[in-house]
Design a protein around this motif. Sequence first.
Motif: not given
Length: 235
Positions: A129-149
């Motif tokens: 998975v592209n790390p940039n997508i994960i970082e974008m989700a984190q910057s938008m306030g997504a929780t770890p569970l939300q990022i996984v799911v």
Amino acid sequence: MIREWFLSESVQEALEIIRTQFAFAIWETLYATILSTLFAILIGLPLGILLVTGEKGGIRPLPKGVMSVLNTVINLLRSVPFLILMITVVPLTRLIVGTSVGTVASIVPLVIAAFPFIARLAESSLREVNPNIIEMAQSMGATPLQIVVKVMIPESVPSLISNASIAITTILGYTAMSGAIGGGGLGKIAINYGYYRYKYLIMIAAVILLILLVQIFQSVGTHLAIKTDKRLKNR
């Protein structure tokens, strides 16, 4: 000796056994393979997620000791040959299903052998998975569970499906080996007739069917992986 395989009596006997026993043997093989794969995925996929998210720098780091134990257990289980593993877990198999012989009993060692393999396959898929997508989700306030799911799993679906097809064909091969110590299915027929009774035509027929099942599972998995790959749709 090969000429004896094709004598009319040998051919007739082989055809009779194929007619009367192979349909149920195929059912046993599919039953053990599919059920074992489902249970192994239920255990292996969460472990694969933990291996990625719990590492240092992951979205939900876990203590180093926990990660070391997890990696060690998975590596140890993966390194044990399947036949030895089946014999080793006989007491556990008896405890869970009440017997160590038969198709249902073979599911226990199949799951134990498969879930570490699936955990590593899932780990490999999730790391794509592209790390940039994960970082974008984190910057938008997504929780770890939300990022996984909502991010990691959806983004890695094609790879997960492709690896699942690898896992199910591997488990299918394990079911054939389980016939050596009492498991059911095509492996049992191949061993009982081909190895113990020298009925090689029956063994060859069982092997051909196993190869066909592998091809079917692999083809379906490849087709589904291609259908769900957004990169190919956008071309």
